[in-house]
Design an enzyme around this catalytic site. Structure first.
Site, short mmCIF file in Angstrom:
data_model
loop_
_atom_site.label_atom_id
_atom_site.label_comp_id
_atom_site.label_asym_id
_atom_site.label_seq_id
_atom_site.Cartn_x
_atom_site.Cartn_y
_atom_site.Cartn_z
N ASP A 431 2.84 -2.47 -6.30
CA ASP A 431 3.17 -2.73 -5.16
C ASP A 431 1.76 -3.92 -5.07
O ASP A 431 0.94 -3.71 -5.88
CB ASP A 431 2.76 -2.45 -4.03
CG ASP A 431 2.92 -2.63 -2.26
OD1 ASP A 431 2.63 -3.83 -2.17
OD2 ASP A 431 1.91 -2.24 -0.99
N THR A 433 -0.97 -4.94 -1.92
CA THR A 433 -1.79 -4.40 -1.10
C THR A 433 -2.33 -3.43 -1.98
O THR A 433 -2.14 -2.36 -1.88
CB THR A 433 -1.26 -4.85 0.09
OG1 THR A 433 -0.62 -5.81 0.62
CG2 THR A 433 -2.68 -3.68 0.80
#
Length: 820
Positions: A431, A433
Site C-alpha cells: 500500500d 499510505t
C-alpha cells in the site's frame, strides 16, 4: 443505578442471557425489560452521552461485579511435551530406530563366545546424541514460546480502544474496559466486548467467526442492536454500551468451551471429568448449546462433529523440503547399510565354507549368529553416519536467531514459518499510505470559489458563506474520533489521532482559524441524522443534518474525479452556487486535479446538497439518487511525503530480484507520481500502471469471469494499481500466487493496519515502514543461507563417513568408525 450495597440494577446472568438473543427478539427483550437502551444505561449506572465517571472505586466495583475484560491464557506446553514433540522429527526418529536396534543387538551374547560389547557403547552414544538434540530443540522451543507469550502480553498491554468517560473521548487499554462503558466502534475494529448499540451510522458487522455466515449483518438500534466480541466492523461506525466482558462475553464463552473440549481430547482417562467441566460451563448460560452448534457442524446422525485438533497446521515449505531430503538420505543410508550387511555375510560365507573349506556344524551356530550380529551392528553404524543428526538443531537455531533479529527490525513474527517464507519472496504488493509514505498528511493546495490556491496564505479572502460551508462540512463530515491534539513538546508537530486524511482536513480548518471542535460542540455526533460512511464501493463519505425548518443538508467528501461527476453546481467567486457545466468540469480536471496529482498530492472533493422540506423526506436507501446533483465547495490537494529511506529500500529489493508493486486507492496520476519518487517506476522503463476499473476489465473474459491466463498477461509488467478495491488487490495477489505456485503470505503494518488485517497477518510491522519488509526478507533469506551452508558441511562429512564405513567394513570385516 445501584442499591445501597453498591449492586447494579442488572445481574451478570441477566446480561449474559440478553446477549444470547438476536434481531427483533433482542429488541423486544430490551423494550420489555428496560423500556429502551437508555433504561439499560440507567440500571448500569452510566450515561449514553457522557459515559462512566471513570473513578477508581466505580471501575473496581464493576470489575468485581461483572469481571475483567481478559481471557485466561491457554495452558502452555510443558518442557517434557516439547521434548516429545522434538523427538518426533523424521531425522531423530531414524536415529532412534537405529539406536534401539544397535542397543538390542549389543545385548545378545552367544554361549562360549568371547566378544566385546562395543555395540552397546555405540548404541548408547547414539541415544545420548539423539536425546541431546531433542532436549536442545525442546529448550529452544520453550524459550521461543516464552518469548512469544511475552510479546503477546506486550501487544495486549498496548492494544487500546476508544471510550467515552466523564464526557471525554479517550483511549484506554482493552483490558480496562468494563461493563457500562460507552465505546466508539468504527470500520476495521475487532470488537473486544459484547454490547448494545446506542447510536449507529450505517454499521455492518462480519459475524462469521461466531455464526459461520459470510454475509455482513447490518446493525441498527431498532432492528438488531446486539454486537458481540470477536466480530469485525466491516463498514460504518457507532456507539455501544458494554454489557459483557472477558469470560462472560460470547468470545469468552466459546473460549471456555474450546478449552474444555481440548482437555477432553487430551485426557481419555478423564472423559467423565471433561463432561462435568463442560456441563459446568454450559450451566453458566441458558443457551450456550446454541453457541456450540454454531461452532461445530452436525454429522449425518444429527450430532455435533468431534472437534478437530486446533493446533494442527500444515508444514512450511522449508520443513517439507528438509523432511523430503531427510527421507531421501535415510533411504540412501538404508540402501548402503543393507548392501554392507549383504556383502559382509556373502564374504563370510565364501571365506568360511569355500576358501577355508570349513564344514557346516550345528555346534558352531552360536558363532555364526555372533558374526551375523556383528555385521548387523556394522550396517546400523553405516545407517547412523548417513543421517545428518545435526540438521533439526541447525534449523531451530537458525529460525530462532532470525526471529529475534527480525523483532529488533520492527517485524513481529506471529507464525514462525512466515520467517522462512519471507526468504522466498519474489514480489511485494505494498500500500502507499503509511508504508511508502510518512502518513502525516497536510493540505497544501486548494481550489475554491473558482480560484486555484497553490499556497494557503491568501485563503482568508474567500466569502464568508463559502467559508462556513467549507468548515462546517469538514467538522461534521469527518469521523468524530479523528482529531488534532496539541504538540507534546514545545516546537513539535501536532498529534494526528484517527484517519490521517481527515486529520489533514481538520488541520486545514484550524489554519483557517475555524476550530472544528466548536462546530462539533454545536452539532454533537448523536444529533447527526444519517451518515454514509466511507467504503471501497462509495469512495466517499456523507453526513446528513436535519434542520429546524424540516429540510436536510448533506455534506460529502471523496475522490475528486468521482465526486465531481456527481456535481451539477459549483461555488462561484461570490460564494453563490452556479451551474457546473461539462466544459467547466473538464477544465478543472485538466487545470487543477491533474497538476495536483502529478505532484503526488491526494485530491479530495468537498461538496454539499440541500433537500428542501417541500420535497418531503427523501428515500435515504436510494444512494444513487441521494449522492447526485451535488454542489462542489472545494477541491483540496493533500501531501503525504515519501519516507526518506523507501527509495533505497526499493532499490535493494530490485537488486535482490524482488518486484515491488504499489496497490493503492489513490487516483492514477497521484499513484504514478509517488511510484516515480519511490523508484517503483523509472524513466525509460516499459512497465504498466492502471486503475482498478481497467484492471478488472482486462482480467475478465466475455462472460465476465476472471481468467488466470488474462491475469498472467498483465501482472509481470504491472507496477502500479490505482483506485483499487479490496477485491482488486485480492485478485492481483491471488493471480500472482496461482501463476508462480507460491504459498500466500500477508504482511501488515501494525500501527495503521486495522484489527481485521492484523488477525489475518503472519508478520506485523511495528513501525509501518517499507524498509522493515526488506529486513524481513533479508532475515528470511538468512535462514536458507545458514541451513544451506550447514547442509554443505554436514552432507560432505556424512558422504565421506559413509564411504569410509562402507569400504572399510567390506575390506576389514569391521567398522573403521567407532563411537568411542
Amino acid at each position: 443505578m445501584k442499591d445501597k450495597e453498591g449492586h447494579f440494577g442488572c445481574s451478570l446472568q441477566e446480561l449474559r442471557s440478553l446477549m444470547e438473543l438476536r434481531g427483533e427478539e433482542s429488541c423486544a427483550m430490551i423494550k420489555e425489560q428496560y423500556g429502551d437502551v437508555n433504561g439499560l444505561c440507567s440500571l448500569l449506572g452510566t450515561s449514553p452521552v457522557n459515559g462512566l465517571d471513570g473513578t477508581v472505586e466505580d471501575i473496581n466495583r464493576r470489575q468485581k461485579e461483572y469481571g475483567q475484560n481478559i481471557l485466561p491464557p491457554q495452558k502452555a506446553k510443558t518442557f517434557l511435551q516439547l521434548v516429545w514433540k522434538a523427538l518426533n522429527d523424521v531425522t531423530l526418529i531414524i536415529l532412534q530406530v537405529a539406536a534401539i536396534i544397535s542397543l538390542a543387538l549389543s545385548f545378545y551374547s552367544p554361549p562360549s563366545a568371547d566378544r566385546q560389547h562395543c555395540g552397546k557403547v555405540a548404541g548408547g552414544v547414539v541415544e545420548d546424541s539423539e536425546a541431546e538434540a531433542g532436549w536442545i530443540e525442546a529448550f529452544n522451543d520453550w524459550s521461543k514460546e516464552k518469548q512469544f507469550r511475552g510479546l503477546q502480553s506486550r501487544i495486549d498491554q498496548e492494544q487500546k480502544f476508544t471510550v467515552v468517560r466523564a464526557g471525554h473521548v479517550i483511549q484506554i487499554l482493552v483490558s480496562e474496559i468494563v461493563v457500562g462503558d460507552i465505546v466508539q466502534v468504527k470500520y476495521g475494529d475487532l470488537l473486544p466486548t459484547d454490547g448494545v448499540l446506542i447510536q449507529v451510522n450505517d454499521l455492518k458487522i462480519d459475524e462469521s467467526s461466531l455464526t459461520g455466515e459470510s454475509d455482513h449483518v447490518k446493525k441498527s438500534v431498532d432492528n438488531d442492536p446486539m454486537l458481540r466480541s470477536g466480530t469485525h466492523v466491516m463498514e460504518g461506525s457507532g456507539k455501544m454500551l458494554v454489557t459483557a466482558v472477558g469470560v462472560n462475553s460470547q468470545t469468552g464463552i466459546i473460549f471456555a468451551l474450546l478449552v474444555a473440549g481440548e482437555e477432553d481430547d487430551s485426557d481419555d482417562a478423564g472423559e467423565e471429568d471433561g463432561k462435568q467441566k463442560k456441563e459446568q460451563v454450559d450451566n453458566k448460560g441458558q443457551n450456550d448449546d446454541d453457541v456450540v452448534m454454531d461452532m461445530r457442524p452436525l454429522n449425518e446422525d444429527g450430532q455435533p462433529e468431534k472437534k478437530k485438533n486446533l493446533s494442527t497446521k500444515t508444514k512450511s515449505v522449508l520443513q517439507l523440503k528438509l523432511n523430503k531430503l531427510t527421507m531421501q538420505i535415510g533411504k540412501a543410508g538404508l540402501l548402503m547399510s543393507s548392501h554392507t550387511v549383504l556383502i559382509l555375510i556373502t564374504r563370510f560365507l565364501i571365506d568360511t565354507f569355500w576358501v577355508q573349506g570349513v564344514p557346516w556344524s550345528s555346534d558352531c551356530i552360536p558363532i555364526y549368529v555372533q558374526f551375523l550380529v556383528k555385521f548387523l551392528i556394522i550396517g546400523v553404524t553405516v545407517l547412523v553416519v548417513a543421517v545428518p543428526e545435526g540438521l533439526p538443531l541447525a534449523v531451530t537455531i537458525s529460525l530462532a536467531y532470525s526471529v529475534k533479529r527480525m523483532m529488533r527490525d520492527n517485524n513481529l513474527v506471529r507464525h514462525l514459518d512466515a520467517c522462512e517464507t519471507m526468504g522466498n519472496a519474489t514480489a511485494i504488493c505494498s500500500d502507499k499510505t503509511g508504508t511508502l509514505t510518512m502518513n502525516r498528511m497536510t493540505v497544501v493546495q486548494v481550489f475554491i470559489t473558482g480560484l486555484y490556491y497553490k499556497g494557503l496564505l491568501r485563503l482568508k479572502d474567500i466569502p464568508a458563506s463559502a467559508m462556513d460551508l467549507l468548515t462546517t462540512g469538514i467538522g461534521v463530515n469527518c469521523a468524530y474520533t479523528s482529531k488534532i491534539l496539541a504538540p507534546e513538546k514545545d516546537g513539535g508537530l501536532p498529534s494526528q489521532i484517527g484517519n490521517k486524511t481527515e486529520c489533514a482536513l481538520l488541520g486545514f480548518s484550524l489554519k483557517l482559524d475555524q476550530h472544528y471542535q466548536a462546530i462539533r460542540e454545536k452539532i454533537p455526533e448523536d444529533s447527526l441524522f444519517k451518515v454514509y460512511t466511507f467504503n471501497s464501493e462509495r469512495n466517499s463519505m456523507s453526513t446528513v443534518l436535519y434542520n429546524p425548518d424540516g429540510s436536510y443538508r448533506m455534506f460529502s467528501k471523496g475522490a475528486s474525479e468521482i465526486l465531481l461527476l456527481k456535481c451539477c453546481m459549483i461555488l462561484a467567486s461570490s460564494g453563490e452556487a452556479i451551474p457546473f457545466r461539462t466544459r467547466k468540469r473538464k477544465e478543472i480536471m485538466k487545470q487543477v486535479i491533474e497538476p495536483m496529482a502529478s505532484q503526488g498530492l491526494r485530491t479530495i472533493c468537498l461538496a454539499y446538497k440541500d433537500f428542501p422540506a417541500a420535497d418531503g423526506e427523501p428515500n435515504w436507501e436510494d444512494e444513487e439518487d441521494i449522492l447526485s446533483n451535488l454542489t462542489c465547495i472545494a477541491v483540496v490537494g493533500i501531501e503525504d511525503p515519501v519516507r526518506p529511506e523507501v527509495p533505497e529500500a526499493i532499490r535493494k529489493c530490485q537488486q535482490a530480484g524482488i518486484t515491488v508493486r504499489m496497490v493503492t486507492g489513490d487516483n492514477i496520476s497521484t499513484a504514478r507520481a509517488i511510484a516515480c519518487k519511490c523508484g517503483i517506476l523509472n524513466t525509460g522503463e516499459d512497465f504498466l500502471y492502471m486503475d482498478g476499473k481497467e484492471f478488472n476489465r482486462l482480467i475478465r473474459n466475455s462472460q465476465g469471469e476472471i481468467e488466470q491466463g488474462l491475469i498472467d498477461k498483465i501482472w509481470p509488467n504491472l507496477r502500479v494499481l490505482a483506485r483499487s478495491s479490496p477485491t482488486d488487490k485480492y485478485n492481483l495477489v491471488k493471480g500472482i500466487i496461482d501463476s508462480t505456485v507460491l504459498e500466500k503470505r500477508q504482511v501488515v503494518a501494525g500501527i495503521a493496519g486495522t484489527d481485521v488485517a492484523k488477525e489475518a497477518s503472519d508478520i506485523i510491522l511495528t513501525d509501518d515502514n517499507f524498509s522493515s519488509i526488506v529486513q524481513a526478507v533479508k532475515w528470511g533469506r538468512n535462514v536458507y543461507d545458514s541451513i544451506s551452508k550447514f547442509l554443505q558441511f554436514q552432507l560432505t562429512v556424512n558422504v565421506v563417513a559413509v564411504i569410509v564405513a562402507f569400504t572399510g567394513a567390506c575390506i576389514t570385516q569391521d567398522s573403521p568408525l567407532k563411537a568411542v
